[in-house]
Design an enzyme around this catalytic site. Structure first.
Site, short mmCIF file in Angstrom:
data_model
loop_
_atom_site.label_atom_id
_atom_site.label_comp_id
_atom_site.label_asym_id
_atom_site.label_seq_id
_atom_site.Cartn_x
_atom_site.Cartn_y
_atom_site.Cartn_z
N ASP A 26 0.74 -1.27 0.22
CA ASP A 26 0.05 -0.33 -0.25
C ASP A 26 1.24 1.07 -0.21
OD1 ASP A 26 -2.40 1.87 0.56
OD2 ASP A 26 -2.86 0.07 0.81
N SER B 72 -11.09 -1.25 -1.33
CA SER B 72 -9.64 -0.91 -1.02
C SER B 72 -10.03 -1.53 1.02
CB SER B 72 -9.19 0.25 -1.11
OG SER B 72 -8.54 0.43 -1.59
N HIS C 187 -4.28 6.03 3.81
CA HIS C 187 -5.18 4.78 2.93
C HIS C 187 -4.52 3.32 3.72
CE1 HIS C 187 -5.58 1.97 0.17
NE2 HIS C 187 -6.90 2.29 -0.64
#
Length: 778
Positions: free
Chosen positions: A150, A567, A223
């Site tokens: 990521d 995600s 994220h």
């Protein structure tokens, strides 16, 4: 003169060729040239190939970006098109292609409890005992290592505390790069490794801008922290977002599993963080390469291409295939390009492809109008406004000439007149512009609050936004009620009730509209996605270097944030896979995928079929795959559809990809693609009959008898042979065939490319092993 010009041009050609723009190419070998060589020896071999197309040794060494030992059989390098062409003609080289930047799609207190993975009493929705026994049996994922590819992680979050966790597993071979950042990155017994990969990104974009990102495994975006804590975050009590919304105990699926962080995605230069990160194929392959070498058991990759890619041009697919060879489970997000069909990414059958669905939790805020009418909207905004204020329609309070007439009610930046807005609640419309910026514009003009109303195109698809002032969003019908109220009185007024969290909302789960859909554009014989999991309004840890919206105008800092996307659903399945790996360490990645798929749930908490967000239509396997994942049931699935690395190579042979593994030779007549031992069946353009072969392995009772049943798709007969399977020991395999036949009546109808859906199941009275079927007609 003409002769002199031609002679000069001939002299310039070599110089022009040397100045041709270089780009990153991925080079694959047709033969295994690595063997048992160490990495530095492999690099020397790759240098020798580059030297054959470069002018000198220095240029050859400088051009090599990564040598791959595990993820693929090859390397990445800076080449001109001419150099790439020369390499591709070498006997040992199977393919050379230009790398492409992959922009990942922004693609948890309640989510794990919703699927029954929590300690406590019986759960109402799925009617299975909560996950206390399951979690205990899995030892909460202890010593299972999950690699997260990521954009890094914020290691100081409480979700990554190592309190009470034992020593780092002896099998771990990775490292912890401290990097260069505001704070040095650090590892502990929870986050046991961290690496970052920049070469491809920096070649394309120049040196990393330290104000946009950091040369470190540290997450400055949010994220990566969110996905990592969803997989394996520790239990953190009293976590919430935006002043108390979603309050509860935040936890990852496998709270004692170890995390290995691989940062391969980076902030796009000169853009807002809200625009997402870019991940380059060569960097991701290097991350997968190290993850395989480091000893991870599960890979969570919430990254996907911008559109479907053939397997031989898909870096994630090729890297994941070699991860699966080492029995690593790979879970990937389906993408956020729904609800349009043929939009999903990561369609390879050796990957668990995950769609996004909701949990039974909602975030509501009612607006009360001056006539007493109360309308319930949705919001993440915590700010209060519990007294009546004047209410105005945005189209009535714009600066003349600031926007086009058809956009006058959309609160675009700089459009509102402060003298008409100050102290009032503004009713704005969705349409053009960024939703959060609409609220910012109301605040700039001195407004007290915002009602964001859907236009007809958005219908019931209401957004949840953490606006900068009191706000709520309403659907189209309610927006029209508010508009007519404003027009019906000379003194329209409104107020907001306090925002609240509601659990046990119905229906749940439903499919998020953004979740990418099938059919599989790369191979329609493989039904994708495989499964759906919570990816809608998920609370998890967040980077304290980023705001909750990631917009430059937003200066708020939060430790936990609510976010949506596939995600977010991908790490749910990765976390469940880690627990299954802990309980069944000898199961293959295919067996774990099968267990999750064949035990998935097909109905919501109202006892009805799962529906789509917005219009409430019944969802299909092209949105949810086999159904909504149900981890506690997956621990004892009864039967599994297993597949080996060799099975995947044979599958690729049938697709004409003969060089996936240089050591493997395709047979002259490879098996049909639809005979890959997959837990679902997809048959495009059926005319007449198709017979599909499958094999199940008994992982349940030592002696058991399974009976076949089918819920046949419209216009199709489904038959199995044999219809009864007898098992007398665990591990025993039984082969059967499924024959799918189009009825005469259906062949006479013009259905175009429309699919029909059904399923077949094996049951011994204790286990129900269910597989979806998708069929279209020629």
């Amino acid at each position: 003169m003409k002769t002199i010009f031609l002679f000069s041009l001939l002299l310039l050609l070599p110089l022009l060729a040397s100045c041709a723009k270089k780009q990153v190419y991925i080079v694959h070998f047709a033969k295994d040239i690595n063997g048992e060589k160490a990495l530095h020896e492999i690099e020397e071999t790759h240098h020798s190939y580059l030297l054959s197309v470069k002018d000198n040794a220095e240029d050859a060494r400088a051009s090599l970006l990564y040598s791959y030992k595990h993820s693929i059989n090859g390397f990445s390098a800076l080449l001109t098109p001419d150099e790439a062409s020369k390499l591709s003609k070498m006997e040992e080289v199977s393919s050379v292609y230009a790398s492409k930047a992959r922009k990942y799609s922004l693609h948890t207190t309640r989510s794990w409890e919703f699927v029954g993975l929590d300690e406590g009493e019986k759960y109402e929705w799925n009617r299975f005992k909560k996950g206390g026994d399951f979690l205990s049996k899995a030892k909460y994922g202890q010593d299972v290592i999950v690699g997260v590819i990521d954009n890094g992680v914020w290691p100081e979050s409480k979700s990554f505390s190592d309190e009470g966790i034992g020593p780092v597993p002896k099998s771990w071979k990775g490292i912890c790069q401290t990097g260069v950042a505001l704070k040095p990155f650090h590892c502990n017994r929870k986050i046991i490794g961290g690496r970052y990969y920049l070469k491809g990104f920096e070649y394309a974009n120049g040196p990393l801008n330290a104000t946009e990102d950091c040369r470190s495994p540290r997450d400055l975006d949010g994220h990566g922290t969110h996905t990592a804590s969803t997989v394996a975050g520790r239990r953190v009590h009293n976590a919430s977002a935006f002043g108390g919304l979603a309050r509860g105990t935040a936890s990852g699926g496998a709270p004692f599993a170890r995390l290995a962080i691989y940062k391969a995605c980076w902030a796009v230069p000169r853009t807002s963080k809200a625009d997402g990160n870019t991940c380059f194929e060569e960097d991701m392959l290097a991350a997968i390469d190290d993850a395989i070498s480091d000893g991870v058991h599960v890979l969570s990759i919430s990254i996907g291409s911008n559109g479907p890619l053939p397997f031989n041009e898909d870096g994630i697919a090729r890297g994941a295939l070699n991860a699966v060879k080492k029995n690593i489970v790979v879970a990937c997000s389906a993408g956020n390009s729904g609800p349009a069909p043929y939009t999903l990414s990561n369609p390879a059958p050796w990957i668990i492809t995950v769609g996004a669905s909701s949990v039974d939790r909602d975030f509501l805020r009612s607006v009360v109008l001056g006539n007493g009418m109360e309308i319930t909207g949705k919001t993440f905004t915590p700010y209060k406004l519990e007294k009546m204020h004047p209410l105005v329609y945005a189209g009535d309070v714009v600066n003349p000439g600031s926007v086009r007439q058809n956009e006058s009610d959309q609160c675009l930046p700089g459009s509102l007149a402060p003298e008409k807005v100050k102290g009032k609640i503004v009713f704005c419309r969705r349409g053009s512009g960024v939703r959060m910026l609409k609220g910012l514009e109301v605040k700039r003009a001195g407004g007290a609050g915002l009602i964001l109303g859907n236009n007809l195109a958005y219908g019931n698809d209401i957004p949840y936004d953490p606006h900068f002032l009191p706000a709520t969003g309403v659907n189209y019908n309610d927006a029209m009620k508010i508009y007519y109220y404003i027009r019906s009185t000379n003194n329209p007024m409104a107020m907001f009730k306090r925002a609240r969290t509601v659990i046990h909302s119905q229906p749940a789960p439903f499919m998020a509209s953004f979740s990418s859909r099938g059919p599989n554009a790369v191979d329609p014989y493989i039904l994708k996605p495989d499964i759906t999991a919570p990816g809608f309004n998920i609370l998890a840890a967040w980077s304290e270097a980023s705001s909750p919206t990631r917009m430059p105008e937003d200066k708020r800092i939060v430790k936990y944030n609510i976010f949506s996307g596939t995600s977010m659903s991908c790490p749910h399945v990765a976390g469940a896979s880690a627990l299954l790996k802990a309980i069944h360490p000898n199961w293959s990645s295919a067996a774990i995928r099968s267990a999750l798929m064949t035990t998935a749930l097909m109905r919501n908490n109202k006892g009805l079929p799962i529906t789509n967000e917005g219009d409430g239509s019944i969802a299909t396997p092209f949105s949810f795959g086999s159904g909504h994942f149900n981890p506690t049931k997956a621990a004892d699935p009864g039967l599994v559809y297993d597949a080996s690395y060799k099975d995947y190579l044979l599958y690729l042979c049938s697709a004409g990809l003969t060089n996936a593994d240089p050591s493997f030779k395709c047979p002259e007549e490879p098996p049909s693609a639809f005979n890959l031992n997959y837990p679902s069946i997809a048959i495009p353009k059926l005319y007449g009959s198709v017979t599909v072969e499958r094999t199940v392995t008994n992982v349940g009772g030592s002696k058991s008898v399974y009976f076949f049943t089918a819920k046949r798709p419209f216009g199709v007969f489904v038959k199995a042979y044999p219809r009864i399977l007898f098992f007398d020991h665990v591990g025993q395999k039984k082969r059967f065939t499924i024959t799918v036949t189009a009825t005469r009546a259906i062949l006479g109808r013009n259905l175009g490319n429309r699919y029909v859906f059904g399923s077949y199941s094996w049951s011994d009275g204790l286990h129900l092993v269910r597989s979806p079927i998708a069929v279209s007609f020629a």
